[in-house]
Each structure stands twice: as C-alpha cells, then as structure tokens.
Design a protein around this motif. Structure first.
Motif, PDB file in Angstrom:
ATOM      1  N   GLN A 269       0.831  -1.200   0.000  1.00  0.00           N
ATOM      2  CA  GLN A 269       0.000   0.000   0.000  1.00  0.00           C
ATOM      3  C   GLN A 269       0.874   1.261   0.000  1.00  0.00           C
ATOM      4  OE1 GLN A 269      -2.376   0.814   3.520  1.00  0.00           O
ATOM      5  NE2 GLN A 269      -4.200   1.148   2.242  1.00  0.00           N
ATOM      6  N   LYS A 270       1.940   1.233   0.804  1.00  0.00           N
ATOM      7  CA  LYS A 270       2.853   2.383   0.861  1.00  0.00           C
ATOM      8  C   LYS A 270       3.570   2.562  -0.483  1.00  0.00           C
ATOM      9  CE  LYS A 270       6.691   4.426   3.440  1.00  0.00           C
ATOM     10  NZ  LYS A 270       7.692   4.245   4.507  1.00  0.00           N
ATOM     11  N   LEU A 271       4.011   1.437  -1.069  1.00  0.00           N
ATOM     12  CA  LEU A 271       4.695   1.486  -2.367  1.00  0.00           C
ATOM     13  C   LEU A 271       3.781   2.108  -3.424  1.00  0.00           C
ATOM     14  CD1 LEU A 271       7.362   0.560  -3.809  1.00  0.00           C
ATOM     15  CD2 LEU A 271       6.139  -1.523  -4.444  1.00  0.00           C
ATOM     16  N   ALA A 272       2.506   1.697  -3.403  1.00  0.00           N
ATOM     17  CA  ALA A 272       1.548   2.230  -4.378  1.00  0.00           C
ATOM     18  C   ALA A 272       1.303   3.719  -4.158  1.00  0.00           C
ATOM     19  CB  ALA A 272       0.232   1.456  -4.279  1.00  0.00           C
ATOM     20  N   SER A 273       1.313   4.133  -2.881  1.00  0.00           N
ATOM     21  CA  SER A 273       1.036   5.551  -2.583  1.00  0.00           C
ATOM     22  C   SER A 273       2.157   6.474  -3.062  1.00  0.00           C
ATOM     23  CB  SER A 273       0.828   5.728  -1.075  1.00  0.00           C
ATOM     24  OG  SER A 273       2.061   5.550  -0.381  1.00  0.00           O
ATOM     25  N   GLN A 274       3.334   5.889  -3.383  1.00  0.00           N
ATOM     26  CA  GLN A 274       4.470   6.702  -3.829  1.00  0.00           C
ATOM     27  C   GLN A 274       4.633   6.704  -5.359  1.00  0.00           C
ATOM     28  OE1 GLN A 274       7.093   4.435  -1.162  1.00  0.00           O
ATOM     29  NE2 GLN A 274       7.674   6.344  -0.176  1.00  0.00           N
ATOM     30  N   LEU A 275       3.580   6.254  -6.061  1.00  0.00           N
ATOM     31  CA  LEU A 275       3.659   6.169  -7.525  1.00  0.00           C
ATOM     32  C   LEU A 275       3.731   7.527  -8.209  1.00  0.00           C
ATOM     33  CD1 LEU A 275       1.240   3.195  -8.300  1.00  0.00           C
ATOM     34  CD2 LEU A 275       3.691   3.275  -8.734  1.00  0.00           C
ATOM     35  N   GLY A 276       3.455   8.590  -7.467  1.00  0.00           N
ATOM     36  CA  GLY A 276       3.590   9.921  -8.051  1.00  0.00           C
ATOM     37  C   GLY A 276       4.988  10.181  -8.571  1.00  0.00           C
ATOM     38  N   VAL A 277       5.993   9.576  -7.912  1.00  0.00           N
ATOM     39  CA  VAL A 277       7.387   9.714  -8.370  1.00  0.00           C
ATOM     40  C   VAL A 277       7.533   9.098  -9.763  1.00  0.00           C
ATOM     41  CG1 VAL A 277       9.785   9.102  -7.870  1.00  0.00           C
ATOM     42  CG2 VAL A 277       8.227   9.627  -5.993  1.00  0.00           C
ATOM     43  N   TYR A 278       6.852   7.955  -9.990  1.00  0.00           N
ATOM     44  CA  TYR A 278       6.903   7.301 -11.298  1.00  0.00           C
ATOM     45  C   TYR A 278       6.212   8.155 -12.366  1.00  0.00           C
ATOM     46  CZ  TYR A 278       8.934   2.838  -9.884  1.00  0.00           C
ATOM     47  OH  TYR A 278       9.802   1.851  -9.472  1.00  0.00           O
ATOM     48  N   LYS A 279       5.130   8.831 -11.975  1.00  0.00           N
ATOM     49  CA  LYS A 279       4.434   9.707 -12.936  1.00  0.00           C
ATOM     50  C   LYS A 279       5.389  10.783 -13.437  1.00  0.00           C
ATOM     51  CE  LYS A 279       0.632  11.489 -14.892  1.00  0.00           C
ATOM     52  NZ  LYS A 279       1.165  12.251 -15.992  1.00  0.00           N
ATOM     53  N   ALA A 280       6.159  11.350 -12.494  1.00  0.00           N
ATOM     54  CA  ALA A 280       7.131  12.382 -12.874  1.00  0.00           C
ATOM     55  C   ALA A 280       8.206  11.789 -13.783  1.00  0.00           C
ATOM     56  CB  ALA A 280       7.764  12.979 -11.621  1.00  0.00           C
ATOM     57  N   PHE A 281       8.636  10.551 -13.469  1.00  0.00           N
ATOM     58  CA  PHE A 281       9.651   9.878 -14.287  1.00  0.00           C
ATOM     59  C   PHE A 281       9.124   9.640 -15.708  1.00  0.00           C
ATOM     60  CE2 PHE A 281      11.455   6.074 -16.168  1.00  0.00           C
ATOM     61  CZ  PHE A 281      12.824   6.316 -16.075  1.00  0.00           C
TER      62      PHE A 281
END
Length: 859
Positions: A175-187
């Motif tokens: 759940q925590k890993l998924a919540s940090q997907l915003g970093v991937y969006k920027a990538f």
C-alpha cells in the motif's frame, strides 16, 4: 543476454504471463517440418547479432487489448473467497519469493544507473565537463528517489519472506509502495526527454557514449555472474516496466489471499491505486506501447501483431508479423538452447511509405494458391480429436505427466500443421522498391483488419528509410516484449481450465442494419472459429439500394469448439468485369465488421438473446440462441403419416409410388439447374424462414411447389434437402446398420472393407438404397465443379455424413457420451463412411443386388 529482470527467477505465474514462450519451437519449421535456413533479412546488411536486451518498451497498460497481461479492475469474483487457507498462503509465499528476487535485480539496475551520476556531477563544475548539470538532471531525473523507495520496500519485505509465518502481514508495504507512484508519474513524463538527451549526449561526447554503452549491473547474491553489461537506454526503461509488474504481482497475491486475511483490503487498495496510475499515464502515452526511438527522436509504436502464414519459396511458413507506426516487420522465433531467452529473427521489413497493395489485375496475374487437400485437413482434425480424447482419459486415470506431455506435443504438431495449411485467402503486399510478399489468411475479416490498420497509418506523413543493422536488431529484439499475441492460436497452448468452446448449433437471426451514409446493395456474412481458424458459415440475401436493410433472416450454424462469432457487412459489386472466379479475392467492399465472444453462460439458454454489433459507425442488430449437439441431434420417432418431413421414407415412396421421394428429386434438380456453381453450396446456410416455408409447401403437397422453388434462394433449397434427411425418424442408412458402418469403415484391409461396405449397402431397404445412390451421384456432380463452388467430396461428406448416418435417440445414447465426444468420434467416422462411397466408382443398384460375391452373414 537475457532481460535482467527475468534471469534467475522462479517460474511463477505472473512471470510466465510476461514471458510466455511458444510451445515446441514450432515457428522454426516450415510446412514439411524442416528447420528453416537462417539468413539476413531483406534491407539489412549481414552482421553478427548484437547480444543486448531489447531497449524499449513496454506494456504500460495492464489492460491493453489482446495482450496476455490483462488485469481485472478488481480481483476475479469468487477466486479469493474460495482460496484454501493453507494452499493460498503457500502460494503467497511463492509469489512473494519470486517478486523479492526480481526486486533485488531491479535495485541493482537502479544502482548501476546511479553509479556514473556522481562522477558526472563532479566533472560538471570543472573546465572540461562531460555533461552539464541540466543534462545530468534530465537524464537521471527521479532515479535516486525511485531507488530509495524500492530499497526501503525491499529491506522491509525481505525479513518477512525469509522468516515466513502463515500469519505474516505485508499488505501495508505494498500500500505504501503504491502511494508513492507519483514519483513514477514524474519519471514517465520526463522519460522521452531523458532518452533524447542521452542519445544526443552520446553522439556529441565519446566519453559519455562509452559510459552509456556499458553500465555494470551487479548480479543477484546466488548468481554465478558477478556483473553484467547493460546499456543506459535499456536501464532507463526499467522503471516503466516495473509498475506493470508490481500491478501484476498484486493481482496474483490477491488471488491467493483469503478474504478474511488482514492483508486483503490493503492489497485491494494498492491494486486500485496502481491501476488508476496505469490508466492516468495511458492518457498521455499510447497503450499500444512505445517501441524504439527513431533517429528523428519520434517514438515508434507497435500497433498490431499476429501470426500469419507466408508463402515463401513455394512453401508455407508461420510468421509473427509486427505492424509499427512506420514499418511492417515479418519475423520468426529463433531457436535457442534450453533456458536461454528467446528472440525474434527478422525475415524482412517494409517501411510503410514504400508499402503498396497490388491492384485486382496485378493479383490476378500473380501465381494462384493451391489449397491443401481437404481430406488431409480432415485427417488432421481426426487425429487432433483422437489425441484430445487420449489426453482426457490419461488425466482421468491420473496417468503420468510425461505421457500427457507427449500426447500434448503430438496434438500441437497436428494443430500446427492444420493452422499452417488451412488458410487460403490471399493477402498480397508489395514493396515499391523491391519484392512482393504473399500471406494466406483464413478469413476476409483478418485481411480487412490488416489492410485497414496499414492504410490508417499511411494517411500520416510517412517517409521512406533504410534501417541499419543495429537499428534493425534493436527493433527485432524489442518484438519479444512488445507482442500482444503471445502464443500460436492452437488449443494445446490453452490452459486446462479454459473453455473448450461450444459444440452444437447456433441459431442466428440477422435483423437489420443502420448507419450507412448512402444507399447501397448490402448483405452480411457470418463466420465462426473452428480448430484455430475462421470459416464463413452463412450469408444473407442482398438488400438492394438502401441505407437501412431489414433482412430478418435466420441461420443455423454448426459449431465445432467455437468461441467467437463474426459478422461482416458488404456492399455487393455487380460489375462482372471485376469478378475473378479463379482466385479467392473478394471484390465486394467490406462496409463494416465486428466480433463477439460466444460466452456459454449467455448463449446456452432456451431463449433468444438479442444484441447489436457496432462497426465503423454501422450497427447490425441480431439475435441468437444455442442448441447443444446432444440436444440438436435427437431424431424423434414419428407417428405422422401425412406430409413428408419426419415420415419414414418407405411410407413416402409408397404413397407417392416413386423410387425416390419427390422432395429429394425436386431439390436436387433445382440445385443442379442453378446452384451447382454457387460457392459453398450445401455449406452456406439458407435463410431459416425460407426453409420453413418450403417445408410447409412440401408437407402440404401444394401445387405451387415448382413455382416457389424457381423463385427461392438456392441456399434455402439446399437447406431444405438437408433438413428433410435430418428430420427422418431414423437415418437414411438406418439405425440397425449403424454399428456395422462404424466397424466397417475402421477396417484396415482394403478388400475386407470393400466387401463389408458393399454388403451393408445391399442390406439397406430398397427405398433407402435407391435414394442414397441418387443423392450420391448428385453430390459427385457437385464436387466436379469444385474449382468454382469450392465444395470438394470431403466438404460434402462433412456436411451430409452426420445427416445421413446420425442414429436415433436410443442408438445415440448407446454410442455417444458427451457433446464433445460426438464430434471427436462418431461424427468423424460418419464423414468417413460417406466419403468412402463418394470416392468409390459408380455403384449401380441392379449390379449391387445381383452381386453375390460379397459375404452374406447377417449384420
């Protein structure tokens, strides 16, 4: 070199989904089973293969069409609730172990990418910088953040998996890993610019080029390889690939997590976030997946791929064809040693700017395709059906898995040959600067799909080009990851729990169509799949000069393990100069086409199910219902004495004072008068309402029969003849002799078979025998026109065999066990019986009765 994220991992379901291989390496063989000679593709220089992983890219969308990686928006209903606690938790451990191993590799890849960043930054402020600070920040954007997120995740998950406990919880980590997907969006948003910057810097700076071509990635702890060399371009792709993989593993974990487990709602939430993320990035990036970046910096994307049969050097070869935004590439899977990652070998490519379709005149001038003999195709079907039965028996008896695998391999070989040799519809393409190529397809639907997809891309401003060897190798290398069609379309590639398809009769009413912009002469055809390829089964009448045709025509279509129904809408061409009877080229224009899945739960009801297919703005309304074969093949004993349908043949001939029933004579006469050259006569279904009207007229012995016959569509007349034989209270070749026919056709010795088969004919009642011989000679005359009507003796035996031999209900229970078994065993034998007589020299009733050489023991 194998893709790093695949090496050294356990073969778990989610990895198998991404890296499903072709069974038995069938692509390496031609129609005769010989291994193909490898050579450089057209348009490429001869050069050793550069052994590097495909540079780009990926399936960003877990929901992309046709791919093997599809994910349900929520876990499949009923799966998780039914998970056995012990088994589910054990599977969780296996899934997590595999994911942890790949996570370690991913972290090593991110480390390798970050390794040159510090020294590059250090030189950026000197008098001789390799790259500027801005270039470094663009190329390595967000890599450090992604690395830290995954390092923390790995360090938290690893001890939980190593010290496994059935009560372990780790949903909060996902759940925590998924919540940090915003970093991937920027990538992802920066990804294209990062690649272009890295490429430009490589071209302008030799030092950076050396660095970016050979980054050292640390191997896993238990790996023999301490380091592996990978390009920067390949490593920059890894974060994009990772999101899809994380989503896939979440899906697998949910499948094997009991609903009452504390992790279940957390994993559900993580999956929801991940899928929303994938959907959001697909608004910006084409879900068809980016392939390699062209020298101009534009992205080359995969639009469509699939298996096609190519005619190459007069033999049939199975190819995997890839249509990119600017190039068509024809490839085959390279043979590799066990355990080594498979790759494609490019046979040829054509830039879409140079691709043209030959005109009908040019197609006519091309060498014609000789279809594979029908009897050999039927033999393959018989072998496949027999092998399927053997596999089921072996599994039921809990036989050795090796024996099952051996049978599956044999079945695959026969299915592969059938797939290779059944298509006959030519699809020709031409390189304006070179060769022409010929593919063979089983359906006009596929030909239209490929043609439309290519023509749509050609509307863009395309330029001709020549790929260098390196560019071609990189593009070919990317095909393995990019493909949406993973397996050769044969049943031996299916999982055991996949639907075997429907066996029986599909009743379809084509009602009407709307959405045409101008008046035209319109008709529809219906196709269903059978043994891995599609067959045209029915055709409506042409509705003249209209924008809203109302056909309301009903058809009965036989299904042989079918899973899909296709409807194609055509505009009829009446210009006879364009008709080419000797080729399969269809001159009528396809106005629209659509396909629906035949879902057993939806279809297998007694009621009609109405639906609409939308195609290019056109809507076709139709209804359908399905009758299983064991229900539809029942003959019902009849006490009816009037009329002709459902009445014993001896009663009808006695009443008419005829040797052959009037209905048989009149229908055959009409077919021979104006239908003997009709393509698909007896195979193409007639309109059910027309057939019922003719049935009523014959039953009533109406004086207008001849007038009605002369006006009726010929397929309806052919259908009425088939219906008459099908509704006989007992088969034309009788219930009593049925077991003997089954035994006789199975005899190996030709002389014994001849004696037996002729004796069985002599044993028939006279009205049955005379009618059978009358029909036999007619069918032979139909087959003489095969070059025009496409109906061989084999095709006719397939249509009429079950109709003339299928036993009554009591007999059928003794011989047949299930719907699938009917086709697998008895129906195949019924076809063979009729084919035996069709291939036999002319049989005279008088000589047959006079001849006493045949053995005369009672049957």
């Amino acid at each position: 070199m194998e893709p790093l994220s695949h090496r050294g991992l356990p073969r778990l379901s989610w990895i198998d989904t991404l890296y499903s291989n072709f069974s038995y390496g069938a692509e390496d063989y031609d129609a005769e089973g010989h291994e193909e000679q490898k050579g450089p593709p057209e348009g490429s220089e001869t050069m050793p293969y550069i052994d590097e992983s495909p540079t780009m890219s990926p399936q960003l969308s877990a929901r992309s069409q046709g791919g093997g990686d599809s994910i349900s928006p929520t876990p499949p209903e009923g799966l998780a609730p039914g998970v056995e606690a012990g088994k589910g938790l054990e599977m969780r451990k296996l899934v997590l172990s595999g994911f942890l191993a790949s996570e370690e590799i991913y972290i090593n890849q991110l480390e390798a990418l970050l390794l040159p960043m510090k020294p590059l930054k250090a030189t950026a402020t000197t008098s001789q910088p390799v790259l500027t600070i801005q270039q470094i920040e663009t190329i390595f954007y967000k890599i450090q953040d992604i690395y830290e997120i995954h390092k923390e995740f790995y360090d938290s998950l690893c001890p939980k998996v190593q010290q496994w406990d059935s009560q372990v919880t780790m949903g909060h980590l996902f759940q925590k890993l998924a919540s940090q997907l915003g970093v991937y969006k920027a990538f992802v948003d920066n990804y294209k610019v990062a690649l272009e910057t890295a490429e430009k810097c490589s071209q302008s700076n030799n030092q950076f080029q050396k660095i970016s071509e050979e980054l050292k990635v640390k191997g896993p702890k238990d790996s023999k390889d301490s380091h592996t060399s990978v390009t920067m371009e390949a490593l920059l792709y890894k974060p994009i690939d990772r999101v899809t993989r994380s989503t896939l593993v979440l899906h697998d974990l949910l499948k094997h997590t009991p609903v009452d487990h504390p992790d279940y709602p957390l994993l559900q939430d993580a999956l929801r976030i991940s899928q929303n993320f994938l959907s959001s990035i697909n608004e910006d990036i084409d879900p068809r997946r980016t392939a390699v970046t062209t020298p101009k910096g534009e992205t080359r994307q995969l639009v469509k791929d699939g298996f096609l049969v190519e005619m190459s050097e007069s033999s049939r070869k199975l190819r995997h064809v890839f249509l990119f935004t600017d190039v068509l590439l024809c490839a085959k899977l390279k043979k590799t040693s066990a355990g080594k990652h498979q790759q494609y070998d490019c046979k040829w490519y054509i830039p879409l700017a140079d691709l043209v379709f030959p005109s009908p005149e040019e197609s006519e001038a091309s060498p014609q395709v000789h279809p594979f003999p029908d009897h050999e195709l039927e033999d393959m079907k018989m072998k496949i059906s027999a092998l399927k039965s053997e596999i089921q028996k072996e599994k039921a008896n809990k036989g050795q898995s090796r024996a099952v695998e051996r049978l599956k391999k044999k079945m695959f070989e026969n299915e592969f040959l059938l797939l290779l040799n059944s298509p006959t519809i030519p699809f020709r393409i031409h390189n304006r600067n070179g060769k022409s190529y010929l593919f063979l397809l089983s359906s006009d639907y596929e030909r239209s799909e490929w043609r439309e997809a290519i023509q749509k891309l050609q509307k863009k401003d395309l330029q001709a080009f020549v790929l260098s060897s390196v560019e071609l190798q990189v593009l070919t290398g990317s095909c393995f990851k990019l493909r949406t069609v993973h397996n050769i379309p044969v049943t031996s590639n299916k999982d055991d729990d996949e639907s075997p398809g429907l066996y029986g009769f599909l009743h379809v009413i084509v009602h009407s169509a709307k959405g045409f912009k101008q008046s035209a002469n319109l008709y529809c055809t219906l196709e269903v799949d059978s043994f891995g390829y599609f067959v045209s089964k029915a055709k409506t009448r042409v509705f003249r000069d209209t924008t809203e045709p109302k056909w309301d025509e009903e058809f009965e279509i036989e299904l042989e393990g079918s899973q899909s129904l296709r409807i194609l809408c055509y505009e009829k061409c009446y210009d006879k100069t364009k008709v080419n009877k000797d080729s399969n080229e269809i001159v009528d224009k396809i106005m629209g086409k659509g396909q629906i899945q035949l879902d057993p739960q939806t279809v297998e009801t007694k009621n009609w199910h109405t639906d609409v297919i939308e195609m290019n703005g056109i809507k076709v309304e139709f209804s359908m219902k399905f009758t299983s074969r064991d229900m539809s093949l029942k003959r019902t004993p009849s006490k009816k004495q009037t009329g002709v349908f459902g009445v014993k043949i001896s009663v009808v001939t006695k009443r008419e004072r005829s040797k052959v029933p009037y209905i048989v004579r009149q229908c055959i006469e009409e077919v021979e008068k104006r239908g003997i050259e009709e393509v698909g006569i007896y195979r193409i279904s007639g309109v059910a309402t027309d057939i019922q009207a003719l049935k009523a007229v014959f039953d009533a012995n109406n004086k207008d029969i001849l007038l009605m016959l002369s006006d009726m569509d010929i397929n309806a007349i052919a259908g009425t003849l088939k219906l008459y034989f099908r509704e006989l209270p007992e088969p034309l070749l009788t219930d009593r002799l049925y077991p003997a026919f089954m035994e006789g056709i199975a005899l190996s010795d030709p002389a014994a078979k001849e004696n037996c088969m002729m004796h069985l004919l002599r044993s028939l009642p006279d009205p049955n025998l005379i009618t059978f011989l009358f029909l036999l000679e007619h069918l032979k005359r139909v087959a003489e026109k095969e070059p025009i009507n496409k109906m061989s003796l084999h095709n006719l035996a397939t249509v009429f065999g079950p109709t003339l031999l299928r036993p009554s209900e009591v007999e059928s229970k003794a011989h047949l066990t299930s719907a699938a078994d009917i086709w697998s065993h008895d129906v195949m034998a019924q076809v063979q019986v009729l084919l035996y007589y069709l291939q036999h020299p002319p049989i005279s009733f008088a000589e047959l009765k006079r001849n006493t050489l045949y053995f005369s023991t009672d049957v």
